[in-house]
Design a protein around this motif. Structure first.
Motif, PDB file in Angstrom:
ATOM      1  N   LEU A 137       0.835  -1.199   0.000  1.00 25.35           N
ATOM      2  CA  LEU A 137       0.000   0.000   0.000  1.00 25.35           C
ATOM      3  C   LEU A 137       0.872   1.252   0.000  1.00 25.35           C
ATOM      4  N   ARG A 138       1.897   1.251   0.835  1.00 23.43           N
ATOM      5  CA  ARG A 138       2.791   2.410   0.875  1.00 23.43           C
ATOM      6  C   ARG A 138       3.474   2.632  -0.470  1.00 23.43           C
ATOM      7  N   LYS A 139       3.883   1.539  -1.092  1.00 29.04           N
ATOM      8  CA  LYS A 139       4.541   1.655  -2.393  1.00 29.04           C
ATOM      9  C   LYS A 139       3.572   2.233  -3.424  1.00 29.04           C
ATOM     10  N   SER A 140       2.311   1.835  -3.353  1.00 27.72           N
ATOM     11  CA  SER A 140       1.304   2.381  -4.264  1.00 27.72           C
ATOM     12  C   SER A 140       1.140   3.888  -4.064  1.00 27.72           C
ATOM     13  N   VAL A 141       1.101   4.308  -2.803  1.00 29.62           N
ATOM     14  CA  VAL A 141       0.924   5.728  -2.502  1.00 29.62           C
ATOM     15  C   VAL A 141       2.116   6.537  -2.992  1.00 29.62           C
ATOM     16  N   VAL A 142       3.331   6.009  -2.770  1.00 29.09           N
ATOM     17  CA  VAL A 142       4.535   6.704  -3.246  1.00 29.09           C
ATOM     18  C   VAL A 142       4.501   6.849  -4.771  1.00 29.09           C
ATOM     19  N   PHE A 143       4.117   5.781  -5.460  1.00 27.11           N
ATOM     20  CA  PHE A 143       4.023   5.821  -6.914  1.00 27.11           C
ATOM     21  C   PHE A 143       3.058   6.916  -7.368  1.00 27.11           C
ATOM     22  N   LEU A 144       1.889   6.987  -6.729  1.00 24.10           N
ATOM     23  CA  LEU A 144       0.905   8.002  -7.104  1.00 24.10           C
ATOM     24  C   LEU A 144       1.418   9.403  -6.843  1.00 24.10           C
ATOM     25  N   GLU A 145       2.121   9.580  -5.724  1.00 20.87           N
ATOM     26  CA  GLU A 145       2.713  10.887  -5.440  1.00 20.87           C
ATOM     27  C   GLU A 145       3.731  11.265  -6.513  1.00 20.87           C
ATOM     28  N   GLU A 146       4.557  10.302  -6.911  1.00 17.43           N
ATOM     29  CA  GLU A 146       5.630  10.581  -7.865  1.00 17.43           C
ATOM     30  C   GLU A 146       5.105  10.923  -9.253  1.00 17.43           C
ATOM     31  N   LYS A 193      -2.444  14.167  -6.233  1.00 16.04           N
ATOM     32  CA  LYS A 193      -2.522  14.768  -4.895  1.00 16.04           C
ATOM     33  C   LYS A 193      -3.089  13.734  -3.931  1.00 16.04           C
ATOM     34  N   VAL A 194      -2.240  13.220  -3.066  1.00 20.50           N
ATOM     35  CA  VAL A 194      -2.662  12.142  -2.176  1.00 20.50           C
ATOM     36  C   VAL A 194      -3.720  12.607  -1.182  1.00 20.50           C
ATOM     37  N   ASP A 195      -3.722  13.897  -0.842  1.00 19.14           N
ATOM     38  CA  ASP A 195      -4.736  14.407   0.078  1.00 19.14           C
ATOM     39  C   ASP A 195      -6.138  14.342  -0.512  1.00 19.14           C
ATOM     40  N   ASP A 196      -6.249  14.173  -1.832  1.00 24.99           N
ATOM     41  CA  ASP A 196      -7.554  14.152  -2.501  1.00 24.99           C
ATOM     42  C   ASP A 196      -8.049  12.743  -2.793  1.00 24.99           C
ATOM     43  N   ILE A 197      -7.341  11.712  -2.305  1.00 26.36           N
ATOM     44  CA  ILE A 197      -7.772  10.343  -2.561  1.00 26.36           C
ATOM     45  C   ILE A 197      -7.816   9.551  -1.261  1.00 26.36           C
ATOM     46  N   TYR A 198      -8.495   8.423  -1.287  1.00 25.36           N
ATOM     47  CA  TYR A 198      -8.546   7.523  -0.145  1.00 25.36           C
ATOM     48  C   TYR A 198      -8.693   6.099  -0.668  1.00 25.36           C
ATOM     49  N   LEU A 199      -8.345   5.135   0.173  1.00 29.56           N
ATOM     50  CA  LEU A 199      -8.451   3.727  -0.203  1.00 29.56           C
ATOM     51  C   LEU A 199      -9.906   3.297  -0.089  1.00 29.56           C
ATOM     52  N   MET A 200     -10.465   2.848  -1.218  1.00 29.19           N
ATOM     53  CA  MET A 200     -11.875   2.462  -1.222  1.00 29.19           C
ATOM     54  C   MET A 200     -12.068   0.956  -1.152  1.00 29.19           C
ATOM     55  N   ASP A 201     -11.130   0.186  -1.713  1.00 33.60           N
ATOM     56  CA  ASP A 201     -11.267  -1.265  -1.688  1.00 33.60           C
ATOM     57  C   ASP A 201      -9.882  -1.893  -1.847  1.00 33.60           C
ATOM     58  N   PHE A 202      -9.805  -3.179  -1.523  1.00 32.11           N
ATOM     59  CA  PHE A 202      -8.524  -3.881  -1.530  1.00 32.11           C
ATOM     60  C   PHE A 202      -8.779  -5.357  -1.776  1.00 32.11           C
ATOM     61  N   LYS A 203      -7.922  -5.979  -2.614  1.00 36.13           N
ATOM     62  CA  LYS A 203      -8.033  -7.415  -2.876  1.00 36.13           C
ATOM     63  C   LYS A 203      -6.639  -8.026  -2.849  1.00 36.13           C
ATOM     64  N   GLU A 204      -6.586  -9.244  -2.347  1.00 37.25           N
ATOM     65  CA  GLU A 204      -5.315  -9.970  -2.276  1.00 37.25           C
ATOM     66  C   GLU A 204      -5.530 -11.386  -2.795  1.00 37.25           C
ATOM     67  N   GLU A 205      -4.619 -11.828  -3.666  1.00 37.56           N
ATOM     68  CA  GLU A 205      -4.726 -13.178  -4.205  1.00 37.56           C
ATOM     69  C   GLU A 205      -3.339 -13.680  -4.612  1.00 37.56           C
TER      70      GLU A 205
END
Length: 429
Positions: free
Chosen positions: A286-295, A299-311
């Motif tokens: 999750l942190r890596k995803s957020v860093v990627f989006l920032e880079e 604007k990370v302040d304008d988004i939030y985690l809505m769903d998550f899947k793991e497989e």
């Protein structure tokens, strides 16, 4: 003479070898230079703002308030999580639905967590290892959290296992002090739409009961190709990146290992075939995803985690935009989530991102009557037999426009009603 020819031939072969090595070096820089040029992932990035509620309600002195201001909502959420992290509960119970409904009486705060928050992800923001977040099943999906100040209890709705939990505390003085200073003049007073004998709505569904304000929002236009540094956010060496224009109007950039596709509707898709496996877990991913989006400029302040899947070691994170109220994406050719990140073997393999730079330009002021009449008109068009479990306010992003809407939900079905004219924008039946 023969020796001279041999020497010249050897010299030519050496030059040819040097040239081919040079071409090979510059043609495939990603593998060879990745250990030098690869951007570092800041694994300490604060993901707290990413795991936050979509909606916040406050019950106080017999009234229910909708907290539409994003900063105020986040402040209440932050102080609640601080309390959970610094206090140990005295008792944990599994309770019935009646207890859950009664928790929304008196003085309370109610946080709606989007599609739901994974229990393991919540543990990262509830840092107290003795708190209840460490004791309930890790497969819990928290859809709502209610803090009942009068009862010194916190209630959690587990959407995955269809359970309700209650956690008793000895006191909640810190949260009581927050509620004492709650700015009632800055929020919307609500009324329940539930009526005895009317099975159309479930209990604890609220709409604003006075003049209501919602911001006029738009997205600041982004021209990727006019940004000289845009490709550098995705590719290590842009000198070897090729540009391809497809028949459907999409533009593709590729270096042979990574590719970036730009759609005309504002979406981008990014693929990475580099297979440098590294160990990871869902928090790191999750942190890596957020860093990627920032880079890449989100604007990370304008988004939030809505769903998550793991497989099978792969993690898919789905993010949504929020501007006081959350967005719902209604473009037929795209999924409901404006941002999707796939991480496999510790690396970002795929990303689909709708670039939005949200801004506001004034507000709409809507009287209670003008708010309620279009809602009633829209509800008549819906032929559902199940009672509506929720009715919320948000924005529908449709054909480049941000339309204020009612969002109705029932049994995983969703509909959208235009707040101004009552027209059904999308029917999930």
């Amino acid at each position: 003479m023969r020796e001279k020819i041999k020497s010249l031939l050897l010299f030519f072969l050496v030059l040819t070898s040097v040239y081919l090595t040079y071409k090979l070096w510059i043609s495939f820089p990603q593998n060879e230079l990745s250990f030098i040029n690869k951007k570092s992932t800041n694994t300490k990035v604060d993901i707290f703002r990413i795991i936050r509620p979509e909606y916040t309600f406050v019950g106080l002195q017999g009234k229910v308030y909708l907290v539409s201001d994003g900063n105020l909502s986040f402040s209440l959420w932050k102080k609640t999580t601080d309390f959970i992290s610094s206090n140990k509960e005295e008792k944990i119970n599994v309770v019935d639905e009646n207890s859950w409904e009664n928790a929304q009486k008196g003085t309370f705060m109610r946080f709606l967590m989007g599609k739901s928050a994974n229990g393991d992800l919540l543990k990262d923001i509830f840092s107290n290892r003795d708190s209840w977040s460490r004791k309930i099943n890790s497969n819990v999906y928290v859809k709502e959290i209610i803090v009942n100040i009068d009862k010194n209890q916190i209630f959690v709705k587990d959407a995955a296992n269809k359970k309700f939990y209650s956690f008793n505390y000895s006191e909640m003085e810190d949260l009581k002090n927050i509620i004492k200073n709650f700015p009632k003049d800055e929020v919307s007073v609500c009324e329940s739409v539930y009526e005895e004998g009317n099975a159309y709505f479930e209990k604890n569904v609220y709409i604003p009961s006075l003049t209501f304000s919602i911001k006029k929002i738009y997205s600041k236009e982004t021209n990727f190709e006019s940004d000289p540094h845009f490709l550098e956010k995705f590719f290590t060496n842009i000198s070897v990146v090729r540009k391809i224009t497809e028949n459907n109007g999409c533009t593709v950039y590729t270096d042979g290992l990574k590719s970036l596709r730009l759609y005309q509707n504002g979406y981008i898709e990014f693929y990475d075939t580099v297979s440098e496996a590294s160990p990871t877990d869902k928090i790191f991913a999750l942190r890596k995803s957020v860093v990627f989006l920032e880079e890449i400029g989100i604007k990370v302040d304008d988004i939030y985690l809505m769903d998550f899947k793991e497989e099978k070691g792969e993690y898919n994170f789905y993010f949504n935009y929020i501007f006081d109220y959350p967005l719902r994406i209604l473009q037929k050719e795209m999924l409901d989530f404006p941002i999707e990140i796939n991480i496999s073997n510790g690396n970002i393999k795929y990303a689909r991102v709708l670039y939005l730079d949200l801004m506001s330009n004034g507000s709409y002021l809507i009287s209670h009557a003008k708010l309620k009449q279009p809602l009633a008109m829209g509800l008549k068009e819906i032929n559902w037999r199940e009672p509506l479990s929720d009715l919320k306010i948000g924005y529908a992003y449709y054909e480049g426009q941000f339309i204020p809407v009612w969002i109705g939900e029932s049994n995983n079905k969703v509909f959208f009603i235009n707040i101004f004219n009552g027209k059904l924008i999308y029917n999930g039946v």
